[in-house]
Design a protein around this motif. Structure first.
Motif, mmCIF file in Angstrom:
data_model
loop_
_atom_site.group_PDB
_atom_site.id
_atom_site.type_symbol
_atom_site.label_atom_id
_atom_site.label_comp_id
_atom_site.label_asym_id
_atom_site.label_seq_id
_atom_site.Cartn_x
_atom_site.Cartn_y
_atom_site.Cartn_z
ATOM 1 N N GLY A 41 24.474 20.959 6.302
ATOM 2 C CA GLY A 41 23.354 20.029 6.278
ATOM 3 C C GLY A 41 22.288 20.538 5.324
ATOM 4 O O GLY A 41 22.173 21.741 5.089
ATOM 5 N N GLN A 42 21.507 19.642 4.775
ATOM 6 C CA GLN A 42 20.527 20.022 3.768
ATOM 7 C C GLN A 42 19.163 19.462 4.116
ATOM 8 O O GLN A 42 19.022 18.287 4.463
ATOM 9 C CB GLN A 42 20.964 19.506 2.392
ATOM 10 N N THR A 43 18.137 20.315 4.066
ATOM 11 C CA THR A 43 16.769 19.905 4.319
ATOM 12 C C THR A 43 15.851 20.925 3.660
ATOM 13 O O THR A 43 16.299 21.987 3.223
ATOM 14 C CB THR A 43 16.477 19.818 5.832
ATOM 15 N N THR A 44 14.577 20.621 3.589
ATOM 16 C CA THR A 44 13.605 21.595 3.065
ATOM 17 C C THR A 44 12.431 21.749 4.014
ATOM 18 O O THR A 44 11.426 22.351 3.657
ATOM 19 C CB THR A 44 13.082 21.164 1.678
ATOM 20 N N VAL A 45 12.552 21.187 5.207
ATOM 21 C CA VAL A 45 11.478 21.298 6.191
ATOM 22 C C VAL A 45 12.037 21.913 7.462
ATOM 23 O O VAL A 45 13.224 21.811 7.749
ATOM 24 C CB VAL A 45 10.855 19.921 6.499
ATOM 25 N N ALA A 46 11.169 22.561 8.227
ATOM 26 C CA ALA A 46 11.596 23.230 9.457
ATOM 27 C C ALA A 46 11.431 22.294 10.645
ATOM 28 O O ALA A 46 10.720 22.581 11.610
ATOM 29 C CB ALA A 46 10.806 24.518 9.660
ATOM 30 N N SER A 47 12.065 21.138 10.553
ATOM 31 C CA SER A 47 12.097 20.198 11.674
ATOM 32 C C SER A 47 13.335 19.342 11.507
ATOM 33 O O SER A 47 13.682 18.929 10.401
ATOM 34 C CB SER A 47 10.834 19.328 11.706
ATOM 35 N N GLY A 48 14.009 19.083 12.617
ATOM 36 C CA GLY A 48 15.237 18.303 12.555
ATOM 37 C C GLY A 48 16.398 19.117 12.012
ATOM 38 O O GLY A 48 16.266 20.288 11.647
ATOM 39 N N TYR A 49 17.554 18.505 11.960
ATOM 40 C CA TYR A 49 18.772 19.129 11.445
ATOM 41 C C TYR A 49 19.065 20.465 12.137
ATOM 42 O O TYR A 49 19.463 21.437 11.505
ATOM 43 C CB TYR A 49 18.697 19.328 9.932
ATOM 44 N N GLU A 50 18.854 20.478 13.460
ATOM 45 C CA GLU A 50 19.137 21.703 14.201
ATOM 46 C C GLU A 50 20.627 22.030 14.124
ATOM 47 O O GLU A 50 21.475 21.151 14.209
ATOM 48 C CB GLU A 50 18.724 21.551 15.671
ATOM 49 N N SER A 51 20.911 23.306 13.960
ATOM 50 C CA SER A 51 22.286 23.833 13.892
ATOM 51 C C SER A 51 23.023 23.415 12.630
ATOM 52 O O SER A 51 24.226 23.627 12.524
ATOM 53 C CB SER A 51 23.104 23.413 15.125
ATOM 54 N N PHE A 52 22.313 22.816 11.679
ATOM 55 C CA PHE A 52 22.903 22.567 10.371
ATOM 56 C C PHE A 52 22.476 23.700 9.438
ATOM 57 O O PHE A 52 21.343 24.172 9.499
ATOM 58 C CB PHE A 52 22.433 21.224 9.804
ATOM 59 N N PHE A 53 23.385 24.111 8.565
ATOM 60 C CA PHE A 53 23.082 25.216 7.657
ATOM 61 C C PHE A 53 23.471 24.852 6.228
ATOM 62 O O PHE A 53 24.418 24.100 5.997
ATOM 63 C CB PHE A 53 23.870 26.480 8.047
ATOM 64 N N TRP A 54 22.730 25.454 5.308
ATOM 65 C CA TRP A 54 23.163 25.454 3.908
ATOM 66 C C TRP A 54 23.160 26.917 3.453
ATOM 67 O O TRP A 54 22.180 27.421 2.946
ATOM 68 C CB TRP A 54 22.239 24.609 3.041
ATOM 69 N N GLY A 55 24.263 27.577 3.685
ATOM 70 C CA GLY A 55 24.400 28.958 3.251
ATOM 71 C C GLY A 55 23.632 29.953 4.067
ATOM 72 O O GLY A 55 22.716 30.613 3.537
ATOM 73 N N PRO A 56 23.910 30.125 5.379
ATOM 74 C CA PRO A 56 23.236 31.186 6.143
ATOM 75 C C PRO A 56 23.589 32.551 5.565
ATOM 76 O O PRO A 56 24.751 32.841 5.312
ATOM 77 C CB PRO A 56 23.795 31.006 7.556
ATOM 78 N N ARG A 57 22.575 33.434 5.391
ATOM 79 C CA ARG A 57 22.807 34.709 4.707
ATOM 80 C C ARG A 57 22.639 35.928 5.596
ATOM 81 O O ARG A 57 23.130 36.996 5.268
ATOM 82 C CB ARG A 57 21.875 34.839 3.504
ATOM 83 N N ASP A 58 21.900 35.826 6.702
ATOM 84 C CA ASP A 58 21.744 37.004 7.556
ATOM 85 C C ASP A 58 21.564 36.553 8.993
ATOM 86 O O ASP A 58 21.161 35.414 9.277
ATOM 87 C CB ASP A 58 20.547 37.843 7.121
ATOM 88 N N VAL A 59 21.867 37.468 9.900
ATOM 89 C CA VAL A 59 21.745 37.192 11.319
ATOM 90 C C VAL A 59 21.374 38.488 12.026
ATOM 91 O O VAL A 59 21.928 39.551 11.720
ATOM 92 C CB VAL A 59 23.057 36.601 11.891
ATOM 93 N N VAL A 60 20.375 38.423 12.914
ATOM 94 C CA VAL A 60 19.996 39.572 13.741
ATOM 95 C C VAL A 60 19.839 39.083 15.178
ATOM 96 O O VAL A 60 19.576 37.895 15.420
ATOM 97 C CB VAL A 60 18.693 40.246 13.266
ATOM 98 N N VAL A 61 19.984 40.012 16.127
ATOM 99 C CA VAL A 61 19.930 39.680 17.550
ATOM 100 C C VAL A 61 18.909 40.589 18.216
ATOM 101 O O VAL A 61 18.922 41.810 18.012
ATOM 102 C CB VAL A 61 21.309 39.863 18.208
#
Length: 1020
Positions: free
Chosen positions: A836-856
């Protein structure tokens, strides 16, 4: 003896060879326009990325360097044909495109050989539609294989139906040559071969079953379509909902069932269009003799062997052209190059091929409803049955070809704009047959005599009035502009009503059937004119820019501009166009490798510039090597930047029905859409165009000042700013290093993310090998898992990796646009995410365009940098969405290309905001706390992606990939240390990317270009 009244060949008048009438005159004009449109200014456009590969390797064959088949560049026909053209006409951009231009002209003429099936009008319309088709014209001026494949497909169709008609062996030979040459051209031959073979099998089944029992065939096809379609939906939903149980079968079976459903549907709508009771296909097959078939096999084997072995100089081509080629391209389907959405051709066809699309869809409806599959001039049943007026299966084949092409190419993993010609072709054939049938049934003399021409003009005017009524919004206010809109709307309403009334009067005069035929012809002419407009725009106005969706991975016009400047500099400094020394980097190879082919003093320095290699009057550096080359060039050169390759804006990825409705409701967005669709006009300028991949062109200052028209003044020395971190450099040598380049266990290929588990084990995202490797603290391999693909436990270049407090391993499966979770031994647990593609931090939950890192964090919350979407997303340990923050921007809390993440002991999150060149810090509630600038991360290449780590004392470690170092800051952003420099020893880095710390603060770094992991002692 020659009879006295016999004339010698040269004595015969030319008119005896041609019977000039309206039809032959029309074809002569079509051929003339085809030649002009295909050959005019053929070398003006910059060679694209793929074109440069095709052109250069053809040149190498022509120059005597030989040719070895590689499936990546498809079949050998293109290279041998181009080499012949180079031999005849020389080597340049124009001659490199001559062969596709020749095929583009040939394609326009080929409908003549289907005149019996298409009819006189239909064949003429098909030629016209091939002539003006935007996609076919564009790719007839482009060094790709697809226009060749369209011609081979036409020849195979001609051979099939001509053989069924007159059963002459020459059609067998033509079909053999076309089939083998298609196999020697591109692997899409297998797609058309599948379509043709399955249709012939369907015809055999229909002839065996018989027309009286055909109802059982309809029932069987209906059942198969419903069953496979339903199973595909069920398994797709099962794969999405039950991913934790590892439904590998469901994931693999659902797409195949969906494809099967589409093919059964194509068969279902084609069978009712079959006619004829004399089994023409089986009877024609029954006339085959063994010796023509043997001759065809021998002929095909000779052509195939000679081309794939380059006339017996490369025997291995027989393997690479068969087994290896099939394996290679089947594997590429999982790669999904371009990542285009499933509806991609649903955008291209309406934008470019709306004429055959609309009339093709109309044809399907017309033939299925009326059943009138015999041509208007072939109503005599006996003549039609004997094939005298074309095959009774042609309409069914055209429908089957069209539907299966749409299904297969939309289903296939790789979707590219040049493939649209394979969909446009059957639509054109089907539409032409339909248009020909309608035009042939009309009594045009009577229609014209009764006022048909006036009616057509009235219909056009009424249409424009209706468009005005839709486009203009009245009664919006009392301003001068609002009143003007209202007056325009009212005038259009009044004029439209008046013209409609007159049109109705003429309609009665012409007759309702004649009126329908006039409306049909008017729509055809209008859509044809619009097609000519868009075809001209694509091939002669926007041909060298990325405004058109047909342009993809295209060389920017700056490439040719720079080459012209280099030739001028060479001519004025060393005496000719190509003797100057030119240094160029790996990232600038294509298309510059083609343009620098005659430069005997060119120097290729790859990805590792040296002072000696860069000692040249002009230097060309791709974006990936900018930061490596800059220290050598410094202030001695003038620097100019240009577009190396660019792509069209691909904002259609996020299109949904709701998005379309919302945009249509917004007047400003409607106007923006209209500008894009009708004028190919976007808000961003070409200079600011994105997506684009740039290059830098350097001219040494002393050389520039020798040329009065390039001179820019005296070469005063420029003091570069000092590195603010240089004084903090500390010497550190790795206490352990492991890994070499390769795919064996313990080896790496471009390792990226790295994480240390609570028990001290080390996990590495071996991105280039599409796997995860697990080591102990000293580098002993403990476990590995993963392979390339998009199934469960498979990866597409995983970049990031994180370990939870319970030892669970989370992987940022970057180009599968998802997160996968495993236990400590690599057993799959669950996954979530899709593209999924967006440029705002609202909506499109759980959609990604190239996730690069993950921490827990310690509570199990999972933080993911959704890099391409400029945000961070947060999930619980089961993949359920919790929150998101960021969004494109430069203000506090906004982000541009966020990559690395790290957590400190207090649970504060540190984010490497790469393109904003800063580190941002957020609290446990995802609120912005603070930030500091980083004097690094200058480049925007795909490899310049920094990662972060925080030690037990709160110090923040960041990698500076293209600065070849690790920078250490206090928690408030004060620089504390800088480790490393460029190199491959145990003190240096070639591209440091991932970084992690263990419980004792030992430092682990993935040296990506060195294909290794380096471990350093804790920083003192």
């Amino acid at each position: 003896m020659t009879k006295p009244n016999d004339k010698h060949l040269l004595d015969k008048p030319l008119t005896s060879w041609f019977q000039f009438n309206w039809e032959t005159t029309a074809y002569a004009l079509i051929v003339l326009v085809a030649i002009i449109s295909r050959f005019w200014d053929l070398g003006a456009r910059t060679i694209s990325h793929d074109e440069s590969l095709h052109a250069l390797y053809s040149y190498k064959l022509y120059a005597g360097e030989g040719y070895i088949h590689n499936p990546m560049m498809h079949g050998p026909f293109l290279f041998h044909a181009n080499a012949l053209i180079y031999f005849l006409f020389g080597v340049n951009d124009y001659t490199a495109r001559i062969v596709p231009a020749i095929f583009g002209v040939a394609l326009v003429l080929l409908p003549l050989l289907l005149r019996k099936e298409l009819g006189r009008w239909g064949a003429l319309v098909a030629s016209l539609m091939f002539l003006i088709s935007p996609s076919i014209l564009y790719y007839s001026r482009y060094i790709r294989n697809d226009v060749y494949m369209v011609v081979w497909a036409m020849l195979m169709v001609i051979a099939l139906f001509r053989f069924m008609d007159d059963r002459r062996n020459r059609w067998l030979y033509l079909g053999t040559v076309a089939t083998v040459l298609s196999l020697c051209t591109k692997e899409t031959a297998f797609i058309f071969g599948f379509i043709a073979i399955t249709f012939m099998a369907l015809v055999v089944l229909w002839e065996v079953v018989g027309e009286r029992r055909a109802i059982w065939l309809y029932v069987a096809l209906t059942a198969l379509t419903l069953v496979t379609g339903t199973l595909a939906l069920v398994l797709r939903r099962s794969a999405a909902l039950s991913a934790a149980s590892g439904p590998t079968f469901a994931q693999r079976a659902a797409p195949l069932l969906a494809l099967s459903a589409g093919i059964f549907l194509a068969a279902l709508v084609s069978v009712p269009l079959m006619s004829g009771r004399r089994r023409p296909f089986l009877s024609s097959v029954g006339t085959l003799q063994w010796w023509p078939l043997v001759s065809c096999l021998i002929l095909g084997a000779i052509i195939f062997s000679l081309l794939y072995t380059t006339f017996l100089t490369n025997p291995g081509g027989l393997y690479t052209g068969t087994v290896y080629a099939v394996r290679y391209w089947l594997a590429q389907q999982d790669v999904k190059r371009g990542g285009q959405p499933w509806f991609y051709y649903g955008l291209l066809l309406p934008m470019y091929e709306f004429l055959p699309l609309l009339f093709g869809l109309g044809a399907m409806a017309y033939y299925l409803i009326t059943g009138r599959v015999r041509r208007a001039e072939a109503e005599d049943e006996d003549a039609a049955e004997k094939g005298g007026n074309g095959s009774p299966y042609f309409v069914a084949f055209a429908v089957y070809w069209t539907v299966t092409s749409v299904v297969i190419y939309s289903w296939a993993g790789e979707k590219m704009p040049w493939l649209v010609v394979h969909l446009a072709q059957p639509f054109i054939i089907l539409a032409a047959r339909f248009i020909g049938d309608v035009l042939e049934r009309a009594d045009w003399r009577t229609i014209v005599r009764r006022g048909g021409v006036v009616l057509a003009l009235l219909l056009v005017l009424v249409l424009f009035a209706a468009i005005t009524l839709v486009a203009v919004v009245p009664f919006q206010g009392m301003s001068i502009w609002d009143l003007q809109d209202t007056a325009q709307w009212l005038a259009a309403l009044a004029v439209g009503i008046g013209l409609a009334a007159i049109a109705v009067r003429y309609g009665r005069q012409v007759g309702w059937q004649g009126s329908r035929q006039v409306a049909f012809a008017t729509a055809l002419i209008l859509l044809s004119l619009f097609t000519v407009r868009f075809s001209y725009m694509a091939s002669f106005i926007n041909y060298d820019t990325a405004k058109e969706l047909l342009v993809y991975a295209h060389g920017g016009p700056d490439v040719k501009r720079v080459m012209n400047e280099i030739a001028e500099i060479s001519r004025r400094t060393v005496g000719d166009d190509t003797s100057i020394k030119v240094a160029y980097s790996s990232d600038a190879t294509w298309p510059f490798e083609w343009y620098l082919r005659d430069y005997s003093n060119r120097v290729f320095f790859g990805t590792n510039p040296t002072r000696e290699a860069l000692d040249a009057p002009v230097v060309i550096v791709g974006r990936e090597e900018w930061t490596k080359a800059e220290p050598f060039l410094k202030d001695r050169y003038y620097r100019f930047e240009g577009h190396l390759i660019w792509w069209p804006v691909q904002d259609y990825f996020t299109l949904t029905p709701q998005v379309i409705i919302d945009h249509l409701r917004d007047p400003e967005l409607r106007k923006e859409w209209w500008d894009i669709l009708f004028y190919r006009k976007r808000k961003q300028t070409l200079a600011e165009w994105s997506p684009a991949h740039n290059f830098a062109f350097y001219v040494r200052k002393d050389v520039a000042n020798q040329l009065w028209d390039y001179g820019v003044g005296p070469t005063a020395a420029i003091e570069l700013p000092e590195d603010p971190y240089a004084a903090k450099k500390v010497e550190a040598q790795a206490i352990a290093v492991w890994g070499t380049e390769g795919s064996e266990p313990g080896q790496f290929r471009d390792p990226r993310g790295i994480a240390v588990a609570p028990d001290g084990t080390v996990y590495v995202a071996d991105a280039g090998n599409n796997r995860i490797q697990k080591f102990d603290a000293e580098g002993t391999l403990l476990k590995q898992w993963g392979e390339q693909g998009n199934g469960v436990g498979q990866f597409q270049e995983p970049w990031g990796i994180g370990v939870g407090p319970d030892g669970s391993v989370y992987v940022a499966d970057t180009w599968n646009h998802r997160i996968q979770k495993f236990d400590a031994d690599g057993n799959f647990l669950l996954m979530w995410g899709e593209f999924g593609q967006t440029t705002v931090a609202s909506g499109y939950e759980s959609f990604f365009w190239g996730p690069r890192d993950v921490v827990v964090d310690s509570s199990g919350l999972v933080y993911v940098t959704d890099t391409g979407n400029k945000r961070v997303q947060v999930f619980d340990a089961n993949g359920r969405f919790v929150a998101q923050f960021g969004g494109l921007g430069v203000l506090e809390g906004k982000m541009d290309e966020p990559v690395g993440l790290a957590l400190d002991a207090e649970g504060h999150l540190y984010v490497a905001d790469t393109w904003n060149q800063r580190v941002q810090v957020f609290d446990k509630d995802f609120r912005f706390l603070k930030q500091w600038s980083v004097n690094a991360w200058i480049g925007q290449g795909v490899n310049n992606k920094p990662y972060l780590a925080v030690d037990s004392g709160g110090r923040v470690y960041i990698t500076d990939p293209e600065g070849y170092r690790v920078l250490v800051f206090s928690g408030d952003g004060e620089i504390l240390a800088a480790l490393g420099e460029y190199g491959f020893d145990n003190r240096s880095f070639s591209l440091p990317t991932g970084i992690a710390l263990d419980a004792k603060d030992n430092i682990y770094v993935t040296d990506t270009a060195g294909h290794r992991v380096m471990k350093f002692a804790p920083l003192q």
